[in-house]
Design a protein around this motif. Structure first.
Motif, PDB file in Angstrom:
ATOM      1  N   ARG A   1      30.447  14.475 -11.273  1.00  0.00           N
ATOM      2  CA  ARG A   1      29.565  14.611 -12.423  1.00  0.00           C
ATOM      3  C   ARG A   1      30.261  14.076 -13.665  1.00  0.00           C
ATOM      4  NH1 ARG A   1      25.694  18.617 -11.528  1.00  0.00           N
ATOM      5  NH2 ARG A   1      24.766  17.867 -13.439  1.00  0.00           N
ATOM      6  N   GLY A   2      29.465  13.854 -14.708  1.00  0.00           N
ATOM      7  CA  GLY A   2      30.037  13.462 -15.994  1.00  0.00           C
ATOM      8  C   GLY A   2      30.638  14.660 -16.691  1.00  0.00           C
TER       9      GLY A   2
ATOM     10  N   PHE B   1      38.958  19.254 -19.666  1.00  0.00           N
ATOM     11  CA  PHE B   1      39.612  18.244 -20.496  1.00  0.00           C
ATOM     12  C   PHE B   1      39.565  18.650 -21.954  1.00  0.00           C
ATOM     13  CE2 PHE B   1      40.440  14.921 -17.505  1.00  0.00           C
ATOM     14  CZ  PHE B   1      39.450  15.035 -16.544  1.00  0.00           C
TER      15      PHE B   1
ATOM     16  N   MET C   1      35.575   8.084 -31.275  1.00  0.00           N
ATOM     17  CA  MET C   1      36.467   7.690 -30.200  1.00  0.00           C
ATOM     18  C   MET C   1      37.415   8.838 -29.892  1.00  0.00           C
ATOM     19  SD  MET C   1      35.455   5.064 -32.220  1.00  0.00           S
ATOM     20  CE  MET C   1      36.719   4.459 -33.302  1.00  0.00           C
ATOM     21  N   LEU C   2      37.264   9.380 -28.737  1.00  0.00           N
ATOM     22  CA  LEU C   2      38.049  10.531 -28.328  1.00  0.00           C
ATOM     23  C   LEU C   2      39.262  10.103 -27.509  1.00  0.00           C
ATOM     24  CD1 LEU C   2      35.123  12.809 -27.131  1.00  0.00           C
ATOM     25  CD2 LEU C   2      36.483  13.134 -29.195  1.00  0.00           C
TER      26      LEU C   2
ATOM     27  N   PHE D   1      41.599  11.795 -24.693  1.00  0.00           N
ATOM     28  CA  PHE D   1      41.561  12.925 -23.770  1.00  0.00           C
ATOM     29  C   PHE D   1      42.942  13.232 -23.210  1.00  0.00           C
ATOM     30  CE2 PHE D   1      37.098  13.883 -22.995  1.00  0.00           C
ATOM     31  CZ  PHE D   1      36.463  12.771 -23.528  1.00  0.00           C
TER      32      PHE D   1
ATOM     33  N   TYR E   1      29.214   4.895 -26.485  1.00  0.00           N
ATOM     34  CA  TYR E   1      30.620   4.696 -26.111  1.00  0.00           C
ATOM     35  C   TYR E   1      30.709   4.444 -24.613  1.00  0.00           C
ATOM     36  CZ  TYR E   1      30.768   7.499 -30.368  1.00  0.00           C
ATOM     37  OH  TYR E   1      30.541   7.982 -31.630  1.00  0.00           O
TER      38      TYR E   1
ATOM     39  N   TYR F   1      33.683   4.725 -21.575  1.00  0.00           N
ATOM     40  CA  TYR F   1      35.003   5.193 -21.188  1.00  0.00           C
ATOM     41  C   TYR F   1      35.219   4.862 -19.711  1.00  0.00           C
ATOM     42  CZ  TYR F   1      35.305   8.137 -25.404  1.00  0.00           C
ATOM     43  OH  TYR F   1      35.365   8.579 -26.705  1.00  0.00           O
TER      44      TYR F   1
ATOM     45  N   GLN G   1      37.440   6.278 -16.310  1.00  0.00           N
ATOM     46  CA  GLN G   1      38.224   7.398 -15.778  1.00  0.00           C
ATOM     47  C   GLN G   1      38.698   7.066 -14.372  1.00  0.00           C
ATOM     48  OE1 GLN G   1      36.094  11.114 -15.241  1.00  0.00           O
ATOM     49  NE2 GLN G   1      37.965  12.333 -15.365  1.00  0.00           N
TER      50      GLN G   1
ATOM     51  N   PRO H   1      39.464  10.575 -19.183  1.00  0.00           N
ATOM     52  CA  PRO H   1      38.765   9.343 -19.584  1.00  0.00           C
ATOM     53  C   PRO H   1      39.542   8.580 -20.656  1.00  0.00           C
ATOM     54  CG  PRO H   1      37.256  11.216 -19.534  1.00  0.00           C
ATOM     55  CD  PRO H   1      38.636  11.762 -19.392  1.00  0.00           C
TER      56      PRO H   1
ATOM     57  N   PHE I   1      39.112   5.482 -23.578  1.00  0.00           N
ATOM     58  CA  PHE I   1      38.130   4.784 -24.395  1.00  0.00           C
ATOM     59  C   PHE I   1      38.163   3.288 -24.109  1.00  0.00           C
ATOM     60  CE2 PHE I   1      35.572   3.650 -27.916  1.00  0.00           C
ATOM     61  CZ  PHE I   1      36.195   2.593 -28.564  1.00  0.00           C
TER      62      PHE I   1
ATOM     63  N   TYR J   1      32.932   0.925 -28.377  1.00  0.00           N
ATOM     64  CA  TYR J   1      32.027   1.751 -29.182  1.00  0.00           C
ATOM     65  C   TYR J   1      31.026   0.865 -29.908  1.00  0.00           C
ATOM     66  CZ  TYR J   1      30.937   3.910 -33.753  1.00  0.00           C
ATOM     67  OH  TYR J   1      30.325   4.351 -34.899  1.00  0.00           O
TER      68      TYR J   1
ATOM     69  N   MET K   1      35.676   5.460 -12.385  1.00  0.00           N
ATOM     70  CA  MET K   1      34.393   5.971 -12.845  1.00  0.00           C
ATOM     71  C   MET K   1      34.189   5.442 -14.266  1.00  0.00           C
ATOM     72  SD  MET K   1      31.809   8.183 -12.325  1.00  0.00           S
ATOM     73  CE  MET K   1      32.156   9.749 -11.521  1.00  0.00           C
TER      74      MET K   1
ATOM     75  N   LEU L   1      32.139   5.849 -17.586  1.00  0.00           N
ATOM     76  CA  LEU L   1      31.342   6.866 -18.264  1.00  0.00           C
ATOM     77  C   LEU L   1      30.771   6.318 -19.564  1.00  0.00           C
ATOM     78  CD1 LEU L   1      33.844   9.825 -17.851  1.00  0.00           C
ATOM     79  CD2 LEU L   1      31.641   9.658 -16.723  1.00  0.00           C
TER      80      LEU L   1
ATOM     81  N   GLY M   1      27.997   9.013 -15.091  1.00  0.00           N
ATOM     82  CA  GLY M   1      28.967   8.002 -14.710  1.00  0.00           C
ATOM     83  C   GLY M   1      28.499   7.087 -13.594  1.00  0.00           C
TER      84      GLY M   1
END
Lengths: 115, 113
Positions: free
Chosen positions: A42-43, A90, A102-103, A105, B33, B35, B37, B43, B45, B48, B89, B91, B107
């Protein structure tokens, strides 16, 4: 540059016990901090955020997190864990301001709640 | 369902082929955005958009990658000449101005064989 560290790859806890998932961050400006949860295939699902104000923020499914500026930490907590809380968590950070979302993680922490 | 939608959910392709993924954001969100993973990682980046303008690109986005968001609605991410290292993945997330959290789609899992 901004960064996030989640020092534990996995956290094991018994159902009904309190849980803590640790997160520390580094950012040049004011931090915007987030917790997301990911279930298999999943997302990411948003749990909670800290932008400003009270250091203790409450989110979905009974989760809360405490912002500690001096320790640059944002640990995720829940008073009583459920088996259904088992998932990948996360922590993420971005610099405050409106430059985008912009994250950055952390590497994630797998939470295992045993019955 | 008014969440972020991504298609396809899974894609298996042979090395060297081109692939394209689609993302439909939440309708009132003007920020989008992408991303990536990889297994066991958080994830990372990629790029954007604000409306149709691509405002930020990560150094992870090599020249084999291109993203578009025509008319500021849906977005596509294309990978040309895929390599095994592209397996991941992908996203997509969207947010609106003043709404600080991003909402993620489920995703697209890419496997390059």
């Amino acid at each position: 540059a901004q960064s996030v560290a989640q020092p534990e790859d996995q956290v094991n806890v018994a159902e009904g016990n309190p849980l803590t998932v640790k997160c520390t961050y580094s950012v040049s400006g004011n931090p915007y901090l987030f917790w997301y949860v990911q279930y298999p295939n999943r997302g990411l699902q948003f749990l909670l955020k800290y932008i400003t104000g009270d250091n203790l923020v409450k989110g979905s499914y009974g989760f809360e997190a405490e912002f500690n500026k001096s320790q640059t930490s944002f640990h995720l907590k829940k008073p009583s864990a459920l088996v259904s809380d088992s998932a990948l968590y996360f922590c993420a950070v971005r610099d405050g301001g409106d430059a985008g979302n912009m994250l950055t993680f952390g590497g994630g922490t797998r939470l295992m709640v045993k019955p | 369902d008014t969440g972020v939608s991504q298609n396809p959910r899974h894609k298996i392709t042979k090395r060297g082929q081109n692939v394209t993924f689609r993302c439909d954001p939440i309708s009132e969100h003007n920020r989008l955005y992408w991303y990536r993973q990889t297994l066991g990682q958080g994830p990372e980046f990629l790029t954007y958009f604000q409306n149709e303008a691509q405002l930020e690109k990560s150094r992870l986005l090599s020249d084999r990658f291109s993203a578009e968001r025509p008319k500021g609605s849906f977005s596509t991410l294309e990978i040309q000449r895929t390599e095994q290292g592209d397996s991941a993945m992908y996203l997509c997330a969207s947010s609106s101005r003043g709404n600080t959290e991003a909402f993620f789609g489920q995703g697209t899992r890419l496997t390059v064989v």
